[in-house]
Scaffold this motif. Structure first.
Motif, mmCIF file in Angstrom:
data_model
loop_
_atom_site.group_PDB
_atom_site.id
_atom_site.type_symbol
_atom_site.label_atom_id
_atom_site.label_comp_id
_atom_site.label_asym_id
_atom_site.label_seq_id
_atom_site.Cartn_x
_atom_site.Cartn_y
_atom_site.Cartn_z
ATOM 1 N N THR A 225 5.735 9.145 -1.349
ATOM 2 C CA THR A 225 4.006 9.420 -0.925
ATOM 3 C C THR A 225 3.474 8.055 -1.033
ATOM 4 O O THR A 225 2.698 7.569 -0.367
ATOM 5 C CB THR A 225 3.563 10.457 -1.845
ATOM 6 N N VAL B 118 1.505 6.060 2.049
ATOM 7 C CA VAL B 118 0.149 5.568 1.820
ATOM 8 C C VAL B 118 -0.003 4.206 2.142
ATOM 9 O O VAL B 118 -0.827 3.604 2.845
ATOM 10 C CB VAL B 118 -0.261 5.843 0.365
ATOM 11 N N SER B 119 1.050 3.561 1.599
ATOM 12 C CA SER B 119 1.062 1.925 1.850
ATOM 13 C C SER B 119 1.277 1.864 3.474
ATOM 14 O O SER B 119 0.383 0.698 4.156
ATOM 15 C CB SER B 119 2.026 1.133 1.221
ATOM 16 N N GLY C 180 0.157 3.524 5.559
ATOM 17 C CA GLY C 180 -1.207 3.894 6.333
ATOM 18 C C GLY C 180 -2.377 2.885 6.251
ATOM 19 O O GLY C 180 -3.017 2.511 7.106
ATOM 20 N N LEU C 181 -2.375 2.256 4.926
ATOM 21 C CA LEU C 181 -3.169 1.141 4.842
ATOM 22 C C LEU C 181 -3.000 -0.068 5.663
ATOM 23 O O LEU C 181 -3.744 -0.655 6.198
ATOM 24 C CB LEU C 181 -3.165 0.643 3.377
ATOM 25 N N ASP D 113 -5.627 2.099 8.107
ATOM 26 C CA ASP D 113 -6.400 3.435 7.587
ATOM 27 C C ASP D 113 -6.782 3.308 6.125
ATOM 28 O O ASP D 113 -6.118 3.680 5.184
ATOM 29 C CB ASP D 113 -5.418 4.656 7.849
ATOM 30 N N ASP E 139 -8.851 4.519 4.279
ATOM 31 C CA ASP E 139 -9.341 5.908 3.886
ATOM 32 C C ASP E 139 -8.228 6.480 3.178
ATOM 33 O O ASP E 139 -8.344 7.660 2.283
ATOM 34 C CB ASP E 139 -9.773 6.837 4.579
ATOM 35 N N ARG E 140 -6.891 6.258 3.477
ATOM 36 C CA ARG E 140 -5.787 6.756 2.895
ATOM 37 C C ARG E 140 -5.679 6.401 1.130
ATOM 38 O O ARG E 140 -5.983 5.382 0.630
ATOM 39 C CB ARG E 140 -4.492 6.205 3.383
ATOM 40 N N ARG E 141 -5.177 7.298 0.324
ATOM 41 C CA ARG E 141 -5.313 7.395 -1.126
ATOM 42 C C ARG E 141 -3.957 8.033 -1.632
ATOM 43 O O ARG E 141 -3.418 9.121 -1.147
ATOM 44 C CB ARG E 141 -6.429 8.006 -1.809
ATOM 45 N N ALA E 142 -3.420 7.623 -2.685
ATOM 46 C CA ALA E 142 -2.297 8.288 -3.282
ATOM 47 C C ALA E 142 -2.744 9.250 -4.265
ATOM 48 O O ALA E 142 -3.553 8.990 -5.202
ATOM 49 C CB ALA E 142 -1.255 7.024 -3.839
ATOM 50 N N ASN F 256 -4.484 2.706 -5.139
ATOM 51 C CA ASN F 256 -5.646 3.191 -4.779
ATOM 52 C C ASN F 256 -6.929 2.251 -4.889
ATOM 53 O O ASN F 256 -8.080 1.980 -4.146
ATOM 54 C CB ASN F 256 -6.140 4.446 -5.472
ATOM 55 N N ALA G 108 -6.903 -0.546 -2.378
ATOM 56 C CA ALA G 108 -7.217 -0.006 -1.321
ATOM 57 C C ALA G 108 -8.710 -0.066 -1.246
ATOM 58 O O ALA G 108 -9.383 -0.579 -0.157
ATOM 59 C CB ALA G 108 -6.667 1.512 -0.802
#
Length: 414
Positions: free
Chosen positions: A169, A173-174, A176-177, A181, A183-186, A202, A205
């Motif tokens: 996960t 998220v990484s 996506g960042l 993106d 707004d992605r958070r783990a 997080n 980000a």
């Protein structure tokens, strides 16, 4: 990682099980042998106790039931028919003892004090009796070991999933960042160490978003500062005596004002997945630069396939790319030097080619901040960044006339 943890646990448990089960299996074999030998000794001793007191008939029945052979002092035998062995002949002098043979164990018990001499009771335990029950015990141990190994692997797999799933996960998220993106958070899941990494990611980000927002505002502020000198230019243009020159200068100032406004809006807006018609954008920018080329006596050749040519680039970014490439032509070639712009379809995307008739690129040109011609060196980098941000590419080379050629490949809209 999941399979590596499983292999590690399997190797560790195999070593532990072997270290535990092998000695236990050997112990079970020794216990079975001792049990069979002890039983045979007890039977031989029970018969030896009645040799001197029982009558021949009773002695024969007892020997047959016990499965032993009694060698009497007069040379006769009672019980199981078996020839006298070296152990039987040595028993009157050495007493009771046990002898190991290839086929089993021989037990001899000397009965002394008889009127005619010493009697010997012999019992033989075959190999199958010594190993009775051992194979089944070993099979049970093997099944227990396999069961424990399977159970350990199942537990290890569950533990690995608890660790690997949150890490996957975090990786998603990484990615996506990295793709923009922000707004992605783990999610805070998994072991404490993984949760700590998720919290740090997080926080990172959020910090990146804050820095980008500050950077956009800074760019917008810097762009806004240009409006003051632009106002002065507009006033100077309005004061020109020649109406044609005044109108032309006011047109240039208006175009510059629109460009500054576009920069401010672009800096303040969030990035999305934009697209534009490359044919329309390139044609509009070539038309703008054609006016300037006519003032300097530059021949212009423009060819484009009929649109629309949708590409995964914002219209403003593509316009800035064309402006940067054509601006390089005007900045680094003499007046009267012509250029050509070609836009052709490539698959579902497009390829933009800009050729000029100048001296070409210097050897050191092409890197960010490196020009070799006294400029900032950011023109090509703007075009390259625009192309690569959308999955395209930029290459430089020689035009057919010996000048510079810049080729920009634009990816189609997904």
């Amino acid at each position: 990682m999941r399979w590596r943890l499983a292999l590690l646990v399997a190797a560790a448990m195999t070593v532990v099980l072997v270290a535990f089960l092998v000695p236990l299996a050997l112990l079970l074999r020794d216990v079975a042998e001792d049990r069979a030998v002890t039983t045979a000794i007890n039977q031989a001793q029970s018969v030896a106790a009645i040799v001197a007191t029982a009558d021949p008939q009773s002695l024969r029945l007892a020997a047959e039931q016990a499965g032993v052979t009694v060698y009497l002092p007069d040379g006769s035998t009672v019980g199981a028919d078996a020839p006298a062995t070296p152990a039987v002949r040595l028993a009157p002098q050495h007493g009771s003892f046990t002898v190991t043979h290839d086929g089993g164990r021989e037990i001899v018990v000397a009965v002394q004090g008889l009127p005619g001499g010493t009697a010997v009771v012999r019992s033989f335990v075959p190999e199958r009796d010594l190993r009775r029950g051992v194979t089944r015990s070993w099979l049970i141990l093997a099944l227990v070991g396999v069961g424990l190994l399977v159970l350990g692997l199942a537990v290890a797999d569950r533990l690995a999933v608890m660790v690997v799933r949150p890490i996957r996960t975090l990786a998603a998220v990484s990615d996506g960042l990295a793709a923009g993106d922000l707004d992605r958070r783990a999610a805070a899941a998994g072991p404490p160490e993984v949760r700590a990494v998720a919290a740090a990611l997080n926080q990172l980000a959020g910090r990146i978003r804050d820095l980008l927002r500050q950077e956009r505002e800074r760019v917008a502020d810097l762009s806004h500062r240009m409006r003051t000198p632009m106002t002065a230019l507009r006033l100077d243009a309005e004061g020109l005596r020649d109406p044609a020159d005044a109108e032309r200068m006011l047109g240039h100032v208006a175009a510059l004002d629109r460009a500054v406004t576009a920069v401010i809006e672009d800096a303040r807006r969030e990035r999305s997945a934009p697209a534009c018609d490359a044919a329309a954008v390139v044609a509009e920018r070539v038309a703008f630069w054609t006016v300037l080329a006519e003032d300097q006596g530059r021949p212009v050749a423009f060819s484009a396939e009929p649109g629309p040519l949708p590409v995964a680039v914002p219209a403003g970014d593509l316009a800035a790319t064309v402006d940067a490439l054509l601006g390089n032509v005007f900045a680094h070639t003499d007046e009267g030097v012509g250029f050509a712009v070609t836009l052709r379809r490539s698959g579902l995307g497009a390829v933009l080619v800009v050729d000029d008739e100048g001296p070409g690129f210097p050897p050191e040109a092409g890197g960010r901040g490196v020009s070799g011609a006294g400029s900032t060196g950011l023109g090509l980098d703007i075009a390259r960044s625009t192309a690569e941000s959308a999955g395209g590419s930029l290459t430089v080379g020689r035009s057919p006339g010996g000048g510079a050629r810049v080729t920009v490949a634009l990816r189609p809209v997904a």
